[in-house]
Design a protein around this motif. Structure first.
Motif, short mmCIF file in Angstrom:
data_model
loop_
_atom_site.label_atom_id
_atom_site.label_comp_id
_atom_site.label_asym_id
_atom_site.label_seq_id
_atom_site.Cartn_x
_atom_site.Cartn_y
_atom_site.Cartn_z
N ARG A 224 -9.24 -0.60 -3.84
CA ARG A 224 -10.01 0.50 -3.81
C ARG A 224 -11.43 -0.28 -4.62
O ARG A 224 -12.73 0.34 -4.29
CB ARG A 224 -9.66 1.74 -4.50
N THR B 284 -6.81 5.28 1.42
CA THR B 284 -6.26 4.21 0.39
C THR B 284 -5.10 5.18 -0.65
O THR B 284 -4.63 6.44 -0.35
CB THR B 284 -7.68 4.25 -1.38
N TYR C 80 -13.00 7.84 -5.63
CA TYR C 80 -11.45 8.04 -4.89
C TYR C 80 -10.87 9.43 -5.54
O TYR C 80 -10.40 9.47 -6.94
CB TYR C 80 -10.93 6.82 -5.39
N ASP D 51 -10.35 9.82 0.11
CA ASP D 51 -10.79 8.50 1.46
C ASP D 51 -9.28 8.68 1.64
O ASP D 51 -8.18 8.12 0.47
CB ASP D 51 -11.01 7.78 0.67
N SER E 63 -3.53 6.14 -4.84
CA SER E 63 -3.65 6.13 -5.98
C SER E 63 -2.47 5.01 -7.32
O SER E 63 -2.86 5.20 -8.21
CB SER E 63 -4.52 7.36 -7.24
#
Length: 522
Positions: free
Chosen positions: A485, A475, A261, A472, A477
């Motif tokens: 994730r 998703t 990620y 990705d 963060s």
């Protein structure tokens, strides 16, 4: 408290040689020699993490929430030494770092609160229907489980909130994953302080020592060893496109490919529509300059691109922005390397025949960022992809379109971005409706009448986007959704009650919200 150690589980270890912190404001090295982790250290830490995984992943949600709260308190307990160390290593001012510490602690507590609600497990039960015709239905029970040990790469631009105890670490812990952090070499003292705080929380909670390890170092070999260790199940990364893609390639080449990620690059277009410019072009120009130069432009959401239709009001915007930028004192950049890359990126725009420099900041000193603003025609921007390359710092390009059709063509030519912003008056609604679908197709977050430099840590936030903003696009963060994730769903079919995990047992000993026959029970 800082001695340059590697932390492998509960063991602090020193190695000969190493590197020192560098004060970007002066270029001087300082502090103890920082040990550099080896591939042998990685193997040892990964083995400990794998051993810790079954215990940590199966903690009751409240117990893991208590641990996250404890990490937050340990970080607060570091006091002023944490802020002073981060200031010396990053060149960032005290108020910024105190705010970042608050964000770091706040997101740990946010995930703790999310765990206590229990919804993250998404417990779903479809009881058996033995009398159903023509075929009976088996007993089916589903929940989310932790992936396994996670590697987190500390980011350069957020020494606290995106580093050792940052969002990737907090969300991985929340999901139930042990974490191995590769400390960023730009702030090793800061990283060690936070790592020791996490280790203290692990010990006080009585968790397996492999729940957390801290592995500082500068080599690509260290990062490669972390990503390719077979016990690692996912990676969180914030940094350059080149570095992130190298990790993705390594992860996909493994015998067991794993997700990376990665937040990679973005220039975050800001669209200025005619009505908004007619109403407040000068104010927008000044506000844009403030957003562009905040933190020397070292934000992943920095407004590196302005899109607008040609008009006298756009000229007013550019004049106001240029005047404001000319008065900005050059700020210290995070590292000499980042400062050098910024200068190289600006020089490339200066050398580009399709880019006209329209604003210049004050002369920069050592490792400092002098703002720069350029202008280009829409047709040239579409034809020359280099005009859309990220320049990490206070640099931006104003792209001038002839009409809405050409504006939409520019949007269609954009790479994936973290954010897009529309400044619009009520009279602009019809045009906004025309361009909004194209922007949504390109970004993870769309803003109206604001500036992208600022990411709220909350439930609804999406800090992600189509490639190359991230590796990705599904998703984020930042925000509570980030913990998904590091989970995967597992279904239990006709498993005896005594063998089911607590979350799926009929007695519901953890008191979780559960969806039974498609209806939530709380």
């Amino acid at each position: 408290m800082i001695d340059g150690s590697i932390l492998i589980g509960a063991t602090a270890r020193k190695a000969e040689g190493g590197f020192q912190s560098v004060n970007p404001a002066t270029g001087e090295s300082f502090g103890p020699l920082v040990s550099e982790a080896t591939t042998a250290d990685v193997a040892e830490a990964a083995a400990l993490a794998a051993a810790a995984y079954p215990v940590f992943a199966n903690l009751a949600p409240n117990a893991r929430a208590d641990f996250l709260d404890a990490v937050a308190e340990e970080i607060l307990g570091l006091g002023d030494v944490l802020i002073e160390t981060a200031m010396a290593e990053s060149g960032l001012p005290r108020p910024r770092l105190e705010g970042e510490r608050g964000r770091t602690v706040g997101q740990l507590k946010l995930f703790a609160a999310e765990l206590r609600k229990g919804e993250f497990l998404d417990v779903t039960i479809d009881p058996a229907l033995p009398e159903r015709a023509p075929l009976p239905r088996p007993d089916l029970r589903r929940m989310n489980v932790a992936l396994g040990p996670v590697v987190v790469f500390g980011a350069s631009n957020f020494p606290l909130a995106f580093s050792v105890a940052g969002g990737d670490t907090a969300s991985a812990f929340a999901a139930g994953c042990p974490v191995l952090v590769k400390g960023h070499p730009a702030h090793p003292g800061t990283g060690e302080l936070v790592a020791r705080a996490i280790a203290a929380a692990v010990a006080k909670a009585g968790l397996p020592e492999g729940t957390f390890s801290y592995l500082p170092g500068r080599s690509n070999e260290l990062g490669g060893a972390l990503v390719t260790d077979p016990r690692v199940k996912a990676v969180g990364f914030t940094g350059s496109r080149f570095g992130g893609l190298a990790l993705v390639k390594l992860a996909q080449a493994r015998k067991e490919p794993i997700p990376v990620y990665a937040e990679l690059s973005a220039i975050n277009p800001v669209v200025l529509l005619p009505g908004a410019l007619a109403e407040k072009a000068e104010a927008l120009g000044k506000a844009f300059a403030g957003s562009l130069t905040m933190g020397a432009g070292q934000f992943c959401t920095n407004p590196g691109l302005i899109l607008a239709l040609e008009s006298e009001h756009l000229d007013t915007f550019i004049e106001a922005a240029s005047a404001t930028l000319a008065g900005v004192d050059p700020a210290v950049m995070l590292t000499p390397g980042i400062a050098g890359a910024y200068a190289k990126g600006v020089a490339a725009l200066d050398a580009n025949a399709h880019a006209e420099r329209v604003a210049t900041g004050k002369d920069a000193g050592l490792n400092r960022c002098s703002p720069a603003l350029f202008k280009a025609k829409a047709a040239d921007f579409i034809a020359d992809e280099s005009l859309g390359h990220e320049v990490f710092g206070s640099s931006s390009v104003v792209v001038v379109a002839k009409d809405v059709a050409e504006l939409n063509a520019v949007i269609a030519a954009l790479e994936g971005q973290l954010t897009a912003t529309i400044h619009a008056a009520e009279s602009d609604n019809a045009v906004a409706a025309q361009i909004l679908p194209g922007l949504v197709d390109r970004v993870g977050r769309v803003l109206a009448n604001g500036w992208p430099t600022g990411v709220e840590v909350c439930h609804a936030m999406v800090h992600g986007g189509p490639f190359p903003a991230t590796s990705d696009a599904r998703t984020t963060s930042v925000g509570t959704l980030a913990l998904t994730r590091f989970q995967r769903p597992v279904c239990y079919q006709d498993i005896a009650e005594s063998l089911l995990p607590p979350a799926l047992q009929d007695a519901n000993p953890w008191g979780l919200p559960r969806k039974v026959n498609g209806v939530w029970e709380r």
